[in-house]
Enzyme design. Sequence first.
Site, PDB file in Angstrom:
ATOM      1  N   LYS A  23       0.863  -1.386   0.021  1.00 54.17           N
ATOM      2  CA  LYS A  23       0.047  -0.114  -0.017  1.00 54.17           C
ATOM      3  C   LYS A  23       0.719   1.291   0.121  1.00 54.17           C
ATOM      4  CE  LYS A  23      -3.807  -0.616   2.258  1.00 54.17           C
ATOM      5  NZ  LYS A  23      -4.349  -0.560   3.673  1.00 54.17           N
ATOM      6  N   ARG A  93      -3.061   3.024   8.501  1.00 50.95           N
ATOM      7  CA  ARG A  93      -3.734   1.634   7.814  1.00 50.95           C
ATOM      8  C   ARG A  93      -2.520   0.885   7.759  1.00 50.95           C
ATOM      9  NH1 ARG A  93      -4.795   4.391   1.955  1.00 50.95           N
ATOM     10  NH2 ARG A  93      -6.392   2.604   1.794  1.00 50.95           N
ATOM     11  N   GLY A 102      -7.061 -10.035   7.572  1.00 51.38           N
ATOM     12  CA  GLY A 102      -6.616 -10.688   8.835  1.00 51.38           C
ATOM     13  C   GLY A 102      -5.714  -9.731   9.412  1.00 51.38           C
ATOM     14  N   MET A 104      -4.983  -5.688  10.929  1.00 51.38           N
ATOM     15  CA  MET A 104      -5.708  -4.713  11.453  1.00 51.38           C
ATOM     16  C   MET A 104      -6.559  -3.962  10.911  1.00 51.38           C
ATOM     17  SD  MET A 104      -4.487  -1.554  13.674  1.00 51.38           S
ATOM     18  CE  MET A 104      -4.856  -0.439  12.757  1.00 51.38           C
ATOM     19  N   ARG A 337      -3.923  -1.401  -6.297  1.00 57.59           N
ATOM     20  CA  ARG A 337      -2.848  -2.549  -6.161  1.00 57.59           C
ATOM     21  C   ARG A 337      -3.550  -3.347  -7.143  1.00 57.59           C
ATOM     22  NH1 ARG A 337      -5.908  -4.768  -0.649  1.00 57.59           N
ATOM     23  NH2 ARG A 337      -8.003  -5.069  -1.837  1.00 57.59           N
ATOM     24  N   HIS A 455     -15.933  -8.383   2.244  1.00 56.70           N
ATOM     25  CA  HIS A 455     -14.792  -9.188   2.519  1.00 56.70           C
ATOM     26  C   HIS A 455     -15.037 -10.730   2.031  1.00 56.70           C
ATOM     27  CE1 HIS A 455     -13.165 -12.176   5.406  1.00 56.70           C
ATOM     28  NE2 HIS A 455     -12.147 -11.099   5.424  1.00 56.70           N
ATOM     29  N   ARG A 561       1.143 -46.613  -7.096  1.00 57.21           N
ATOM     30  CA  ARG A 561       1.013 -47.440  -5.864  1.00 57.21           C
ATOM     31  C   ARG A 561       0.273 -48.933  -6.140  1.00 57.21           C
ATOM     32  NH1 ARG A 561      -0.876 -42.804  -4.831  1.00 57.21           N
ATOM     33  NH2 ARG A 561       0.333 -41.299  -3.339  1.00 57.21           N
ATOM     34  N   GLU A 745      13.433 -41.996   0.829  1.00 58.57           N
ATOM     35  CA  GLU A 745      12.570 -41.691   1.901  1.00 58.57           C
ATOM     36  C   GLU A 745      13.165 -41.924   3.360  1.00 58.57           C
ATOM     37  OE1 GLU A 745       8.722 -43.745   1.135  1.00 58.57           O
ATOM     38  OE2 GLU A 745      10.183 -45.592   0.523  1.00 58.57           O
ATOM     39  N   SER A 764      13.633 -41.689  -6.713  1.00 58.28           N
ATOM     40  CA  SER A 764      12.186 -40.900  -6.488  1.00 58.28           C
ATOM     41  C   SER A 764      12.182 -40.388  -4.956  1.00 58.28           C
ATOM     42  CB  SER A 764      11.278 -41.530  -6.904  1.00 58.28           C
ATOM     43  OG  SER A 764       9.911 -40.747  -6.848  1.00 58.28           O
ATOM     44  N   THR A 767       8.754 -37.812  -0.458  1.00 60.19           N
ATOM     45  CA  THR A 767       9.305 -36.523   0.770  1.00 60.19           C
ATOM     46  C   THR A 767       8.103 -36.660   1.876  1.00 60.19           C
ATOM     47  OG1 THR A 767       8.129 -34.958  -0.683  1.00 60.19           O
ATOM     48  CG2 THR A 767      10.511 -35.091  -0.622  1.00 60.19           C
ATOM     49  N   ASN A 768       6.966 -37.511   1.524  1.00 60.42           N
ATOM     50  CA  ASN A 768       6.142 -37.559   2.731  1.00 60.42           C
ATOM     51  C   ASN A 768       6.846 -38.244   3.958  1.00 60.42           C
ATOM     52  OD1 ASN A 768       4.309 -36.586   1.171  1.00 60.42           O
ATOM     53  ND2 ASN A 768       2.962 -38.308   0.604  1.00 60.42           N
ATOM     54  N   CYS A 831       7.880 -37.574  -5.627  1.00 59.39           N
ATOM     55  CA  CYS A 831       6.725 -38.014  -5.635  1.00 59.39           C
ATOM     56  C   CYS A 831       5.866 -37.927  -4.562  1.00 59.39           C
ATOM     57  CB  CYS A 831       6.702 -39.574  -5.952  1.00 59.39           C
ATOM     58  SG  CYS A 831       7.327 -40.727  -4.771  1.00 59.39           S
ATOM     59  N   TYR A 851      12.103 -34.262 -12.590  1.00 55.93           N
ATOM     60  CA  TYR A 851      10.631 -34.208 -12.818  1.00 55.93           C
ATOM     61  C   TYR A 851       9.967 -34.088 -11.380  1.00 55.93           C
ATOM     62  CZ  TYR A 851      10.434 -39.065 -11.398  1.00 55.93           C
ATOM     63  OH  TYR A 851      10.261 -40.443 -10.709  1.00 55.93           O
TER      64      TYR A 851
HETATM   65  P1  ADP Z   1      -8.373  -2.176   3.843  1.00 54.80           P
HETATM   66  O1  ADP Z   1      -6.904  -2.805   3.566  1.00 54.80           O
HETATM   67  O2  ADP Z   1      -8.955  -3.156   4.778  1.00 54.80           O
HETATM   68  O3  ADP Z   1      -9.011  -1.752   2.424  1.00 54.80           O
HETATM   69  P2  ADP Z   1      -7.854   0.522   3.812  1.00 54.80           P
HETATM   70  O4  ADP Z   1      -6.525   1.091   4.784  1.00 54.80           O
HETATM   71  O5  ADP Z   1      -7.480   0.561   2.652  1.00 54.80           O
HETATM   72  O6  ADP Z   1      -7.965  -0.849   4.785  1.00 54.80           O
HETATM   73  O7  ADP Z   1      -8.846   1.421   4.351  1.00 54.80           O
HETATM   74  C1  ADP Z   1     -10.051   1.029   4.914  1.00 54.80           C
HETATM   75  C2  ADP Z   1     -10.994   1.845   4.057  1.00 54.80           C
HETATM   76  O8  ADP Z   1     -11.082   3.403   4.497  1.00 54.80           O
HETATM   77  C3  ADP Z   1     -10.948   2.083   2.666  1.00 54.80           C
HETATM   78  O9  ADP Z   1     -12.377   2.305   2.056  1.00 54.80           O
HETATM   79  C4  ADP Z   1     -10.192   3.531   2.357  1.00 54.80           C
HETATM   80  O10 ADP Z   1     -10.465   4.039   1.312  1.00 54.80           O
HETATM   81  C5  ADP Z   1     -10.709   4.162   3.571  1.00 54.80           C
HETATM   82  N1  ADP Z   1      -9.771   5.274   3.860  1.00 54.80           N
HETATM   83  C6  ADP Z   1      -8.356   4.780   4.491  1.00 54.80           C
HETATM   84  N2  ADP Z   1      -7.568   5.929   4.431  1.00 54.80           N
HETATM   85  C7  ADP Z   1      -8.621   7.056   4.313  1.00 54.80           C
HETATM   86  C8  ADP Z   1      -8.441   8.596   4.267  1.00 54.80           C
HETATM   87  N3  ADP Z   1      -7.345   9.247   4.476  1.00 54.80           N
HETATM   88  N4  ADP Z   1      -9.423   9.297   3.817  1.00 54.80           N
HETATM   89  C9  ADP Z   1     -10.726   8.716   3.584  1.00 54.80           C
HETATM   90  N5  ADP Z   1     -10.655   7.169   3.725  1.00 54.80           N
HETATM   91  C10 ADP Z   1      -9.867   6.623   3.879  1.00 54.80           C
HETATM   92 MG    MG Z   2      -8.101  -0.981   1.043  1.00 56.28          MG
HETATM   93 MG    MG Z   3       6.847 -44.115   1.637  1.00 55.66          MG
END
Ligand code: ADP
Ligand code: MG
Ligand code: MG
Length: 874
Positions: A23, A93, A102, A104, A337, A455, A561, A745, A764, A767-768, A831, A851
């Site tokens: 980001k 962010r 997953g 913050m 991204r 999500h 096998r 093995e 061969s 690796t298990n 294998c 292979y």
């Molecule tokens: P995620 O990775 O979960 O998308 P983000 O950091 O991208 O988390 O942000 C979550 C939401 O908050 C997104 O919709 C993003 O566009 C919005 N957001 C983040 N920073 C700002 C900001 N500075 N102003 C306005 N909206 C923001």
């Molecule tokens: Mg985002």
């Molecule tokens: Mg075996």
Amino acid sequence: MNQKWVYMFKEGDPKNKNLLGGKGANLADMTQLGLPIPQGFTVTTEACTEYYNNGQALSNEIESQIKSCLVNLEELSGKKFGDNTNPLLVSVRSGARVSMPGMMDTVLNLGLNDEAVVGLANKTENERFAYDSYRRFIQMFSDVVMEIPKPRFEKIIDEMKEAKGVKLDTELDANDLKEMVIRFKALYKEVKGVDFPQDPEVQLMEAVKAVFRSWMNPRAIVYRRMNDYPSSWGTAVNVQMMVFGNMGDTSGTGVAFTRNPSTGENAIYGEYLINAQGEDVVAGIRTPSHISQLEQDMPEVYTEFMNIAHTLENHYHDMQDMEFTVENGKLYFLQTRNGKRTAAAALRIAVDLVAEGQITEEEAVLRVEPKQLDQLLHPMFDAKALKAAKVIGKALPASPGAAAGKVYFTAEDAKEAGAAGERVILVRLETSPEDIEGMAAARGILTVRGGMTSHAAVVARGMGTCCVSGCGEIQINEEEKHFSLGGMTFREGDYISLDGSTGNIYGEDVATVEPEITGDFETFMAWADKYRTLKVRTNADSPKDAQNAVKFGAEGIGLCRTEHMFFEEDRIMKMRKMIVSKTEAERREALDALLPLQKGDFVGIYEAMGERPVTVRLLDPPLHEFLPHTDEDIATLAGEMGITFEDLKATVESLHEFNPMMGHRGCRLAVSYPEIAEMQARAIIEAAIQVKQEKGYDIVPEIMIPLVGEVKELKYVKDIVVAAADKAIAEADVTLTYHVGTMIEIPRAAVTADQIAEEAEFFSFGTNDLTQMTFGFSRDDAGKFLEDYYGKGVYESDPFARLDQTGVGALVQMAAEKGRSTRSDIKLGICGEHGGDPSSIEFCHKVGLNYVSCSPFRVPIARLAAAQAAIKNK
Ligand code: ADP
Ligand code: MG
Ligand code: MG
């Protein structure tokens, strides 16, 4: 000079994702391209590592660099932190190298305090808006940074609405919200024992630390394990000036993709909400409008938006996933991204980008995640069954594919049922990152809330799991585990089916069929084949599996096998007779009965494989596995075999082993009972002769002796095999080439591979077993304690899924080198399960194996992973 821990967007190196996170690097890039980005700065991933090295504290140096960037940001924006006329507010962010659900949650509106809220009210001339932002900030900061449970705040909101006799949040006015702020702050103090931090700098430092802590939260650990990302990467933190999409009808916020992430079609795809802030689109609280509506609502903004979208795609030469906000008619980009996409979309986009001259074939090959190809090989609905099925509801087609199975309402139940072999459909109000394992266990996901970019939708597409989202008609009770739709009620365990491509929901178990492969897939895989040097074989024990694998591009069988062949109904009695035989003569008689059956198996497999090489492994499991274990079954079998119960029971007991996986199995069986190996060798050779004569295929069988640890035991068994094979060839009076080799093995075999290679024409790597024996724990039992190891950071991934390159890999490499030192043209393959795992395949490429061999469905994955390994290591 001191190390630089914090970079303004203007000064960061956009290429350095490792340092700035994905980001942050892209925010720097977009800033430097002159695009409209709210300014800010990035605290580096190295600062995250430093935070952990420093006993989970920010060093003075890092803090002071953050502070000086804040001063810069104040100058740039003309706003001031905590100001009562024009306050600076920021978002905090997280942002690792790769995007990671997953991690913050983002904290928005940081910097609000009792002073700044007045400033925000003055500036926007909207007191209600200012206090609403403030109370949201307190809630978000408390939840995300301080881990005070959200429901405690929600309870206050509910109480206030009830006292006022209103239903909606929007019916609360500025005074109510002021009151709410007071109550929220009191709650904060009650829980934390201190006042809600008024100093924006304190708020910021706490938030930065919370992002760093989130790198080690359980969800993030699970996600990294699933994707092979090491914990040493760390996460960056982005601090960015807030812009407001919730300032009225000329404001809004949205998410868009430059191409369709489900199909790959080259057309803008996205959603936005008027008068909303950040998370609102993703959280699915209101249902957003299609991006094309923006053209009507704000034509100039739409034109600018489209121009920037094109600029970004041409800049990154890939489909972009973008977040934007419009504040009072002014457009800002907040993120871009490379967008997540389905496998079908990934192929189409890669092939299109090559046709458009944007990328080379080699770049295209690197663009598609090998594991994703799996999606293309998975079921679709059977057309007939689909016609007969009744649609009971329809929602958003969030991730394509077809899924039919039993309904579960929590991620945990889904995970459990999935592990028990059930076909699982996870039904949720909405999903969150905690649900990740349950989602992974599900064949399909159905949510009541959320749009195409929710999500659930994003994660499901990444996993290749079918998902239908935003089905508002569903009445769900998650606690009591039931929902109703289209006049039907479903409880845990009831069947439904989902079509992730149309959004249709069926209230029954609709039959699915295998998909067909065409077009972009063929083009793309032809490129992969062009660049790879590793061959790809398959592990197949039946003509059907072999045929399937050939269809997927297998170039041979790396492991056939033979034991599976003896479990079939018409065989098992004969096999048992052989096992309980008391004398060699008796045993030979039983084996004679097995020979034609065994030979028939090989004929089928050779026919399916044509002239492709086939490696057949001699009998491997302990004999005990073939025998009945309960008294009842033993009695039945004794009756059928015409022996006494006591007699059979004694034999069964005599075969009992304390640790069968390290017991009488593999080549040890052939050392005790050479006639078994003799029969198998004869069957392998006679089948080859027969198919050669009937079909004209020039078959060169490869006979593999398992579980060797000592060259002399290999030689002993090999001599038996060679004698039997040569005898069969002589009897048929033909010429036939064959090879005899071994599995590596057992660690001792790897260590003495130079000696083993004197007898073995090929190795061969099994690796298990090699992993079990090297780690000293069994694959079947490790699941019980490996979770503890992941949780405590001792291991980051399952060594049975991803080759442990440091330990087991070192043995593989050593054996490969030693083997070649004795026999320069020795053929080397793998294998184990690892033969279908991309990172392990890259390792095999580097070590110079000839292979990899994997299950039929993984063959395309292996072909692509091998191509990527070759291109990356050129
Ligand atoms: P995620 O990775 O979960 O998308 P983000 O950091 O991208 O988390 O942000 C979550 C939401 O908050 C997104 O919709 C993003 O566009 C919005 N957001 C983040 N920073 C700002 C900001 N500075 N102003 C306005 N909206 C923001
Ligand atoms: Mg985002
Ligand atoms: Mg075996």
